[in-house]
Design a protein around this motif. Structure first.
Motif: not given
Length: 350
Positions: A216-222, A238-242, A245-251
């Motif tokens: 339900v939280q899926a955004g573009w990274v999902a 994504a076909h995996s647990a990705r 994902d939530a948009s990552p805090a890259l740092f």
């Protein structure tokens, strides 16, 4: 050949006696360098591809730590986010069994639903309290307040015998306690405690079939192809647990990659032996001073009733511990030494 001692001393140079990993860990030198490099990369306007690669490297490293295929690991930011995802998967009226006074991020999303039956029992009774109408058991592997370790094997068997799912938070365990994520339906961990990472990263492990979770939280990274999923609804998850994902805090992930590499070099078994030896030394010293910590055998977290009031005084003396509900909580990790334990004991004896 580098030893445990040489690896640790090269990475950590605290300016005080730091015994508060259960709140947040010290950052290794290599992690600080990685954070600096990530910030400079962005400041220079260079492509961020290396930072997205860090996310995938961290996902793979946590999968190795948790003993599961990387396809079953989602990358996010907080335990509360993933607790909410698990809570959203339950039907109205489902019973969720929890431990009394577990950490809020594990519990509150189930209460916030408003239409679930949330039942809490003492941690020691959790496995015996599973019953046929229990849909999910949610618990921390190690309790934040006092370090008590849940009897996860007993819980797993009780849940399976009654057809209940399990959700385990390894935030106070991953990094010193082996994480057998495959033994549970869902498990989660933030990374700024025993995994030595920055704030802002967390992992969720899901079953191969994703269980009943709905992204339900899926955004573009999902999306299966994230860069083709930036506009409009995600056409293909994504076909995996990705997909969770939530948009990552890259740092954060840039730093975490270095932290997880250090833990893999040292090994969780070596860290655990070191941490527990220090905690046992502290427990023995407390006994000579006439203090009895709360029972938490096999845990590097030691909580002493009635001494939490000393936390400001200890902090002023350069000894960092926590006050949790009036209890003094000390937690011991790979960068601590016997001298750190003795300094705290000396301060408590004054």
């Amino acid at each position: 050949m580098e030893t445990f001692e040489s690896l640790v001393r090269a990475e950590f140079t605290p300016e005080n006696t730091y015994l508060n990993t259960a709140s947040n860990a010290l950052l290794p030198a290599r992690t600080v360098a990685a954070l600096d490099a990530a910030a400079r990369l962005r400041a220079a306007g260079r492509p961020l591809d290396p930072l997205f690669a860090d996310v995938e490297a961290c996902r793979a490293a946590y999968a190795r730590l948790a003993g599961v295929p990387v396809e079953r690991v989602a990358a996010g930011a907080t335990v509360a986010l993933y607790s909410s995802l698990v809570a959203a998967s339950l039907p109205p009226g489902a019973e969720v069994l929890t431990a009394d006074d577990d950490f809020t991020s594990v519990l509150n999303p189930f209460h916030a639903r408003g239409d679930l039956k949330v039942r809490a029992v003492p941690l020691e009774r959790l496995a015996d309290a599973v019953r046929p109408d229990t849909a999910l058991v949610a618990v921390s592997a190690a309790q934040s307040a006092d370090g008590r370790i849940a009897d996860l094997p007993a819980l797993r068997e009780a849940a399976r015998s009654h057809g209940a799912r399990t959700y385990v938070d390894f935030s106070q365990a991953a990094g010193w306690l082996p994480v057998e994520a495959d033994a549970y339906d869902y498990s989660v961990a933030i990374t700024f405690k025993w995994l030595l990472g920055p704030h802002g990263a967390a992992f969720l492990v899901v079953p191969e079939d994703f269980g009943d979770l709905v992204p339900v939280q899926a955004g573009w990274v999902a999306g299966e192809d994230p860069w083709a999923s930036c506009y409009g609804p995600v056409a293909e998850l994504a076909h995996s647990a990705r997909r969770f994902d939530a948009s990552p805090a890259l740092f954060s992930y840039a730093g975490l990659r270095a932290s997880l590499a250090l833990l893999e070099e040292i090994g969780v078994d070596a860290v655990r032996a070191h941490d527990l030896a220090l905690a046992d030394r502290f427990r023995a010293g407390l006994a000579t001073l006439g203090h009895a910590p709360l029972p938490a055998p096999g845990s590097p977290i030691v909580s002493v009733p009635g001494l939490g009031r000393l936390q400001p005084e200890l902090s002023a003396a350069g000894i960092q511990v926590s006050n949790r509900a009036g209890n003094l909580r000390a937690s011991f990790h790979l960068y601590n030494t016997a001298a750190d334990v003795d300094r705290l004991l000396d301060a408590l004896s004054g």
